[in-house]
Design a protein around this motif. Structure first.
Motif, PDB file in Angstrom:
ATOM      1  N   HIS A  62       0.897  -1.348  -0.150  1.00  0.00           N
ATOM      2  CA  HIS A  62       0.076  -0.021   0.031  1.00  0.00           C
ATOM      3  C   HIS A  62       1.037   1.363   0.021  1.00  0.00           C
ATOM      4  CE1 HIS A  62       0.967  -0.804   4.113  1.00  0.00           C
ATOM      5  NE2 HIS A  62       0.888   0.606   4.478  1.00  0.00           N
TER       6      HIS A  62
ATOM      7  N   GLU B 192       2.243   3.996   2.285  1.00  0.00           N
ATOM      8  CA  GLU B 192       2.400   4.184   3.928  1.00  0.00           C
ATOM      9  C   GLU B 192       2.534   5.906   3.929  1.00  0.00           C
ATOM     10  OE1 GLU B 192       5.469   3.473   7.471  1.00  0.00           O
ATOM     11  OE2 GLU B 192       5.795   2.759   5.409  1.00  0.00           O
TER      12      GLU B 192
ATOM     13  N   ASN C  98     -10.267   5.319   1.197  1.00  0.00           N
ATOM     14  CA  ASN C  98      -8.960   4.852   1.252  1.00  0.00           C
ATOM     15  C   ASN C  98      -8.390   5.172  -0.025  1.00  0.00           C
ATOM     16  OD1 ASN C  98      -8.889   4.120   3.965  1.00  0.00           O
ATOM     17  ND2 ASN C  98      -9.799   2.275   3.339  1.00  0.00           N
TER      18      ASN C  98
ATOM     19  N   SER D 214      -2.097  10.804  10.357  1.00  0.00           N
ATOM     20  CA  SER D 214      -1.667  10.171   9.110  1.00  0.00           C
ATOM     21  C   SER D 214      -0.850   8.806   9.057  1.00  0.00           C
ATOM     22  CB  SER D 214      -0.881  11.231   8.190  1.00  0.00           C
ATOM     23  OG  SER D 214       0.096  11.634   8.582  1.00  0.00           O
TER      24      SER D 214
ATOM     25  N   GLU E  93      -1.230   6.606  11.322  1.00  0.00           N
ATOM     26  CA  GLU E  93      -1.850   5.703  11.711  1.00  0.00           C
ATOM     27  C   GLU E  93      -3.056   5.300  10.625  1.00  0.00           C
ATOM     28  OE1 GLU E  93      -1.954   8.378  14.139  1.00  0.00           O
ATOM     29  OE2 GLU E  93      -0.232   7.605  15.199  1.00  0.00           O
ATOM     30  N   GLY E  94      -2.955   5.966   9.501  1.00  0.00           N
ATOM     31  CA  GLY E  94      -3.594   5.460   8.427  1.00  0.00           C
ATOM     32  C   GLY E  94      -4.805   6.427   8.137  1.00  0.00           C
ATOM     33  N   ARG E  95      -4.985   7.609   9.143  1.00  0.00           N
ATOM     34  CA  ARG E  95      -6.124   8.428   9.084  1.00  0.00           C
ATOM     35  C   ARG E  95      -5.870   9.725   8.396  1.00  0.00           C
ATOM     36  NH1 ARG E  95     -10.243  10.540  13.693  1.00  0.00           N
ATOM     37  NH2 ARG E  95     -12.028  10.950  12.559  1.00  0.00           N
ATOM     38  N   ARG E  96      -6.427  10.145   7.194  1.00  0.00           N
ATOM     39  CA  ARG E  96      -5.982  11.071   6.315  1.00  0.00           C
ATOM     40  C   ARG E  96      -6.956  12.382   6.390  1.00  0.00           C
ATOM     41  NH1 ARG E  96      -5.658  11.473  -0.105  1.00  0.00           N
ATOM     42  NH2 ARG E  96      -4.739  13.369  -0.635  1.00  0.00           N
TER      43      ARG E  96
END
Length: 215
Positions: A18, A20, A66, A120, A122-125
């Protein structure tokens, strides 16, 4: 405010699985993006800028979305002493960008705005705006070289590294968010990747004047 939805971007790295997310950056010219050196390191391989995904800062940002548009970037200049890096991308940003100033032009107790992506890593944009006061101006030493920083009165998250710090009074970019102060120590613990010593209400930002020297 709406300008920053296009100027402030997420910095990422392509992996086999993915993209990162590494932190925050912002345009300082039509094809150059500033961030911190500790976000991108010294090698360009896999580094990308995620194209902005909103046009309206007041819009609801869908945290379940996502999808992203990664734009390849290469590191064109780094300053490890001041923890700054400049990336170059092939795409062009249209429109006028705010002038780059510095902390010489602001006073202690003045309010500044921060635009970045706190979670970000932690994968939250989610592009997030915060306000804080300048609590102090300090000189920080790195390898015998002292650089101008401001301490702002807010707690920051790892994804905010590289965030744009803006003075509404001056209508200028005055700093780049670096991170929370923590004493140098080889002892201590880490909780979920967080150093508990960094959990306090102050954050260091380096004066953006050093970006002018790198352009």
């Amino acid at each position: 405010m709406q300008l920053f939805t296009q100027q402030v971007v997420t910095i990422g790295k392509i992996t086999p699985q993915h993209v990162e997310m590494l932190g925050t950056g912002f345009f300082i010219s039509s094809n150059k993006v500033a961030t911190t050196h500790h976000v991108v390191g010294s090698q360009s391989e896999g580094i990308v800028v995620l194209a902005p995904n909103i046009n309206d800062i007041d819009a609801y940002q869908d945290t379940s979305n996502n999808c992203c548009q990664p734009v390849q970037a290469r590191i064109v200049d780094i300053d490890p002493i001041k923890d700054l890096a400049i990336l170059e991308i092939e795409a062009l940003l249209s429109g006028t960008l705010p002038e780059i100033g510095g902390f010489d032009e602001v006073i202690v107790s003045e309010e500044v705005g921060i635009f970045g992506f706190p979670h970000s890593v932690e994968g939250r944009r989610v592009l997030t705006f915060q306000k804080a006061e300048v609590g102090a101006k300090v000189l920080l030493d790195s390898n015998g070289i002292k650089s101008k920083h401001a301490v702002i009165n807010t707690q920051s998250r790892p994804g905010q590294s590289g965030s744009l710090v803006f003075s509404p009074r001056l209508e200028k970019i005055v700093g780049v968010l670096v991170g929370a102060y923590a004493p140098d120590s080889h002892s201590g613990i880490s909780l979920g990747g967080i150093n508990p010593r960094e959990l306090h209400q102050t954050t260091h930002c380096i004066s953006s004047e050093y970006l002018r020297e790198m352009l």
